[in-house]
Design a protein around this motif. Sequence first.
Motif, PDB file in Angstrom:
ATOM      1  N   ARG A 152      71.522 -51.268 -23.141  1.00  0.00           N
ATOM      2  CA  ARG A 152      72.706 -52.017 -23.531  1.00  0.00           C
ATOM      3  C   ARG A 152      73.944 -51.136 -23.465  1.00  0.00           C
ATOM      4  O   ARG A 152      73.860 -49.911 -23.500  1.00  0.00           O
ATOM      5  CB  ARG A 152      72.550 -52.558 -24.962  1.00  0.00           C
ATOM      6  N   ASP A 153      75.099 -51.785 -23.385  1.00  0.00           N
ATOM      7  CA  ASP A 153      76.350 -51.032 -23.297  1.00  0.00           C
ATOM      8  C   ASP A 153      76.586 -50.172 -24.534  1.00  0.00           C
ATOM      9  O   ASP A 153      77.263 -49.147 -24.457  1.00  0.00           O
ATOM     10  CB  ASP A 153      77.534 -51.999 -23.109  1.00  0.00           C
ATOM     11  N   ASP A 154      76.040 -50.592 -25.675  1.00  0.00           N
ATOM     12  CA  ASP A 154      76.245 -49.843 -26.916  1.00  0.00           C
ATOM     13  C   ASP A 154      75.045 -48.969 -27.264  1.00  0.00           C
ATOM     14  O   ASP A 154      74.859 -48.579 -28.416  1.00  0.00           O
ATOM     15  CB  ASP A 154      76.534 -50.797 -28.077  1.00  0.00           C
ATOM     16  N   GLN A 155      74.229 -48.615 -26.269  1.00  0.00           N
ATOM     17  CA  GLN A 155      72.997 -47.883 -26.544  1.00  0.00           C
ATOM     18  C   GLN A 155      73.233 -46.531 -27.209  1.00  0.00           C
ATOM     19  O   GLN A 155      72.402 -46.050 -27.983  1.00  0.00           O
ATOM     20  CB  GLN A 155      72.206 -47.686 -25.256  1.00  0.00           C
ATOM     21  N   THR A 156      74.378 -45.910 -26.939  1.00  0.00           N
ATOM     22  CA  THR A 156      74.648 -44.598 -27.535  1.00  0.00           C
ATOM     23  C   THR A 156      74.984 -44.700 -29.021  1.00  0.00           C
ATOM     24  O   THR A 156      75.096 -43.665 -29.685  1.00  0.00           O
ATOM     25  CB  THR A 156      75.804 -43.900 -26.803  1.00  0.00           C
ATOM     26  N   THR A 157      75.120 -45.908 -29.547  1.00  0.00           N
ATOM     27  CA  THR A 157      75.331 -46.043 -30.995  1.00  0.00           C
ATOM     28  C   THR A 157      74.025 -45.833 -31.762  1.00  0.00           C
ATOM     29  O   THR A 157      74.048 -45.647 -32.976  1.00  0.00           O
ATOM     30  CB  THR A 157      75.911 -47.424 -31.349  1.00  0.00           C
ATOM     31  N   PHE A 158      72.900 -45.878 -31.068  1.00  0.00           N
ATOM     32  CA  PHE A 158      71.602 -45.694 -31.719  1.00  0.00           C
ATOM     33  C   PHE A 158      71.155 -44.234 -31.668  1.00  0.00           C
ATOM     34  O   PHE A 158      70.610 -43.717 -32.634  1.00  0.00           O
ATOM     35  CB  PHE A 158      70.566 -46.612 -31.066  1.00  0.00           C
ATOM     36  N   PHE A 159      71.344 -43.580 -30.541  1.00  0.00           N
ATOM     37  CA  PHE A 159      71.045 -42.159 -30.390  1.00  0.00           C
ATOM     38  C   PHE A 159      72.070 -41.563 -29.443  1.00  0.00           C
ATOM     39  O   PHE A 159      72.537 -42.258 -28.532  1.00  0.00           O
ATOM     40  CB  PHE A 159      69.622 -41.944 -29.848  1.00  0.00           C
ATOM     41  N   PRO A 160      72.445 -40.265 -29.663  1.00  0.00           N
ATOM     42  CA  PRO A 160      71.825 -39.274 -30.546  1.00  0.00           C
ATOM     43  C   PRO A 160      72.142 -39.511 -32.022  1.00  0.00           C
ATOM     44  O   PRO A 160      73.188 -40.067 -32.367  1.00  0.00           O
ATOM     45  CB  PRO A 160      72.417 -37.948 -30.069  1.00  0.00           C
ATOM     46  N   LEU A 161      71.234 -39.038 -32.847  1.00  0.00           N
ATOM     47  CA  LEU A 161      71.377 -39.084 -34.298  1.00  0.00           C
ATOM     48  C   LEU A 161      70.919 -37.759 -34.885  1.00  0.00           C
ATOM     49  O   LEU A 161      69.908 -37.208 -34.445  1.00  0.00           O
ATOM     50  CB  LEU A 161      70.507 -40.192 -34.901  1.00  0.00           C
ATOM     51  N   THR A 162      71.642 -37.270 -35.879  1.00  0.00           N
ATOM     52  CA  THR A 162      71.147 -36.101 -36.598  1.00  0.00           C
ATOM     53  C   THR A 162      69.996 -36.540 -37.494  1.00  0.00           C
ATOM     54  O   THR A 162      69.821 -37.732 -37.788  1.00  0.00           O
ATOM     55  CB  THR A 162      72.239 -35.459 -37.466  1.00  0.00           C
ATOM     56  N   LEU A 163      69.208 -35.579 -37.927  1.00  0.00           N
ATOM     57  CA  LEU A 163      68.101 -35.870 -38.825  1.00  0.00           C
ATOM     58  C   LEU A 163      68.594 -36.581 -40.074  1.00  0.00           C
ATOM     59  O   LEU A 163      68.005 -37.570 -40.518  1.00  0.00           O
ATOM     60  CB  LEU A 163      67.379 -34.576 -39.201  1.00  0.00           C
ATOM     61  N   GLU A 164      69.704 -36.097 -40.632  1.00  0.00           N
ATOM     62  CA  GLU A 164      70.237 -36.704 -41.862  1.00  0.00           C
ATOM     63  C   GLU A 164      70.674 -38.148 -41.613  1.00  0.00           C
ATOM     64  O   GLU A 164      70.428 -39.039 -42.428  1.00  0.00           O
ATOM     65  CB  GLU A 164      71.419 -35.882 -42.382  1.00  0.00           C
ATOM     66  N   GLU A 165      71.329 -38.383 -40.471  1.00  0.00           N
ATOM     67  CA  GLU A 165      71.765 -39.744 -40.149  1.00  0.00           C
ATOM     68  C   GLU A 165      70.569 -40.674 -39.950  1.00  0.00           C
ATOM     69  O   GLU A 165      70.586 -41.824 -40.405  1.00  0.00           O
ATOM     70  CB  GLU A 165      72.618 -39.721 -38.879  1.00  0.00           C
ATOM     71  N   ALA A 166      69.556 -40.169 -39.278  1.00  0.00           N
ATOM     72  CA  ALA A 166      68.387 -40.994 -38.994  1.00  0.00           C
ATOM     73  C   ALA A 166      67.631 -41.352 -40.280  1.00  0.00           C
ATOM     74  O   ALA A 166      67.189 -42.490 -40.453  1.00  0.00           O
ATOM     75  CB  ALA A 166      67.462 -40.263 -38.024  1.00  0.00           C
ATOM     76  N   ILE A 167      67.489 -40.374 -41.170  1.00  0.00           N
ATOM     77  CA  ILE A 167      66.812 -40.652 -42.439  1.00  0.00           C
ATOM     78  C   ILE A 167      67.607 -41.671 -43.254  1.00  0.00           C
ATOM     79  O   ILE A 167      67.033 -42.571 -43.881  1.00  0.00           O
ATOM     80  CB  ILE A 167      66.605 -39.346 -43.237  1.00  0.00           C
ATOM     81  N   LYS A 168      68.922 -41.550 -43.230  1.00  0.00           N
ATOM     82  CA  LYS A 168      69.763 -42.481 -43.970  1.00  0.00           C
ATOM     83  C   LYS A 168      69.638 -43.903 -43.419  1.00  0.00           C
ATOM     84  O   LYS A 168      69.586 -44.879 -44.177  1.00  0.00           O
ATOM     85  CB  LYS A 168      71.222 -42.023 -43.930  1.00  0.00           C
ATOM     86  N   LYS A 169      69.571 -44.049 -42.096  1.00  0.00           N
ATOM     87  CA  LYS A 169      69.415 -45.376 -41.495  1.00  0.00           C
ATOM     88  C   LYS A 169      68.056 -45.974 -41.824  1.00  0.00           C
ATOM     89  O   LYS A 169      67.914 -47.196 -41.921  1.00  0.00           O
ATOM     90  CB  LYS A 169      69.587 -45.297 -39.981  1.00  0.00           C
ATOM     91  N   ASP A 170      67.048 -45.109 -41.959  1.00  0.00           N
ATOM     92  CA  ASP A 170      65.709 -45.528 -42.378  1.00  0.00           C
ATOM     93  C   ASP A 170      65.117 -46.595 -41.453  1.00  0.00           C
ATOM     94  O   ASP A 170      64.536 -47.578 -41.910  1.00  0.00           O
ATOM     95  CB  ASP A 170      65.737 -46.054 -43.820  1.00  0.00           C
ATOM     96  N   GLU A 171      65.274 -46.393 -40.137  1.00  0.00           N
ATOM     97  CA  GLU A 171      64.693 -47.312 -39.166  1.00  0.00           C
ATOM     98  C   GLU A 171      63.613 -46.648 -38.317  1.00  0.00           C
ATOM     99  O   GLU A 171      63.044 -47.275 -37.433  1.00  0.00           O
ATOM    100  CB  GLU A 171      65.788 -47.885 -38.260  1.00  0.00           C
ATOM    101  N   GLY A 172      63.326 -45.399 -38.607  1.00  0.00           N
ATOM    102  CA  GLY A 172      62.292 -44.690 -37.872  1.00  0.00           C
ATOM    103  C   GLY A 172      62.733 -44.294 -36.482  1.00  0.00           C
ATOM    104  O   GLY A 172      63.887 -44.472 -36.084  1.00  0.00           O
ATOM    105  N   LEU A 173      61.810 -43.727 -35.719  1.00  0.00           N
ATOM    106  CA  LEU A 173      62.043 -43.344 -34.334  1.00  0.00           C
ATOM    107  C   LEU A 173      61.324 -44.321 -33.410  1.00  0.00           C
ATOM    108  O   LEU A 173      60.204 -44.746 -33.715  1.00  0.00           O
ATOM    109  CB  LEU A 173      61.535 -41.926 -34.074  1.00  0.00           C
ATOM    110  N   PRO A 174      61.929 -44.674 -32.289  1.00  0.00           N
ATOM    111  CA  PRO A 174      61.267 -45.615 -31.372  1.00  0.00           C
ATOM    112  C   PRO A 174      60.056 -44.968 -30.724  1.00  0.00           C
ATOM    113  O   PRO A 174      60.099 -43.814 -30.297  1.00  0.00           O
ATOM    114  CB  PRO A 174      62.367 -45.926 -30.342  1.00  0.00           C
ATOM    115  N   MET A 175      58.961 -45.711 -30.648  1.00  0.00           N
ATOM    116  CA  MET A 175      57.733 -45.226 -30.019  1.00  0.00           C
ATOM    117  C   MET A 175      57.099 -46.374 -29.241  1.00  0.00           C
ATOM    118  O   MET A 175      57.277 -47.547 -29.579  1.00  0.00           O
ATOM    119  CB  MET A 175      56.722 -44.735 -31.069  1.00  0.00           C
TER     120      MET A 175
END
Length: 371
Positions: A152-175
Motif C-alpha cells: 500500500r502507499d502508506d506501507q512505511t507507516t507500519f515499518f520501520p518501527l523501533t522496539l519501543e514503538e512496536a511494543i507500544k502498538k502491541d500488534e506483534g510482528l508479521p509472520m
Amino acid sequence: MRMKNFRKYLCLILFLFLAGIMSSCVKNLDTAGLSETVTLNFQLAGLSRVTTDAENDFENALNTLRILITDEAGVVLANSLLENVTSDSPIRIVGIPRSKIRVYAFANEESMGRNFDTESLLKDIDENTSYNIGNGNGKLEPDEILARAWDRDDQTTFFPLTLEEAIKKDEGLPMTGCYGVKKSDEYHDDGNPLDLTNEEIIEKNITIHLVRCVAKIVVNLTNNTSSSIDLNSVMFGRFFPNKVYYYRHTENDVQTPNNTELIYHNFDKVSRLLVGTNVNVLTYYLYPSSTDNNNDDYRFSIALNTTNLPAINRQYKEFFKTEDSNRTILGRNTILTVNGTINPGSFTVSSNLQVKIEDWNSKGDMDIEFN
C-alpha cells in the motif's frame, strides 16, 4: 405351553433382528460422517522457545493467527482467525472436506494494516494487476498468493518501527507460514498438497513453521572518549524498503517486490553515552532489503548526530556489504547487530548478520568505525 414358548422365541428373534438393523444403521451413519470430513491439528514452530524479557515476549507474540485452507485448485475450504495463540496452544480445525489441501498461515496481520478474511483476500488477489497475477477467478492459487506483497502507499507507516514503538502498538510482528504450497526450506514445505482423500484418515497433525516478514537491526555504541556524549539521533543510509512480499522468495534470492523504493531513515534517540560504557542505543524492525553493490546511492550505512562531538556528525559509515556479489541482502527473520566504537576524533563500526529461522536470537556482532 408350546405356543407360549414359540411366541417368546419369536419375539426374541425379532428383537435381535431389529437390534442388528439399528446397529448397522448407526455404523453406516458414523462411517458416512467420517468419510466426508477430516479434523486438522496444528502445531507451530519457528518461534523462540525461551522468553525471558519483554523484548522476546513481544517478538514471539501471536495476537492473531489466521489459518487459511484451500483445495489443490485454490478453492477456499476454511478461513479461521484465532486470537492470543502461543506456540503450545492446541489449534484444531474440524470439518475439512476430503480433498488435497494447501495451508497458509498469517500471524499478526493487523500489524500490516490488513484483514485477510476470505472476501478481502480474494479482492486483493483478483483485483491486483501490479504483477499481472489477478485473473478474477475467485480462487486463491499458490502462484498468486506467493507473488503478492504488502504494498500500500502508506506501507512505511507500519515499518520501520523501533522496539519501543512496536511494543507500544502491541500488534506483534508479521509472520507467515505454509504447508503443501511450494517447496521451501524456509517454511519447511515440500510443496506437495496434503492428501486427505483416504477415508481411513480421521485426524491429521500438521506443523506450520512461522517466519517473520521483517528483519531486526540492533545498534550498540561504546564511548571511548574522555567525556560523555549527547546523542541526538542515529541516521541510516538508503536501504529501507517501502514494501514486502507476504512470503519469502527463494528464486534468484529475490527479497523485494517489483518497483520497491529504498529510502533513508533517521531515528531520534536523545540519550547520553557515559565514558567507558557500552550501550544498546537502538533496536528496530524493517522490511527485508536488497541493495545494488555497484551503486553508492544505496548502502547499508550508519551515521550519528551528537551535540558535543561535531567531528563525527553525519559521516556515514558502511557497516554491511556482501563481497564478490552484485547485491547485498538483508533477509527476513534475520538479526543484524551493529557495534560502534567512538574514540576521540573517530567512530569505528563492525557488524555480524545472524540467520536462524528456528530461533529469533542474536548469535554474533559486526564492528564499525566512524572516523
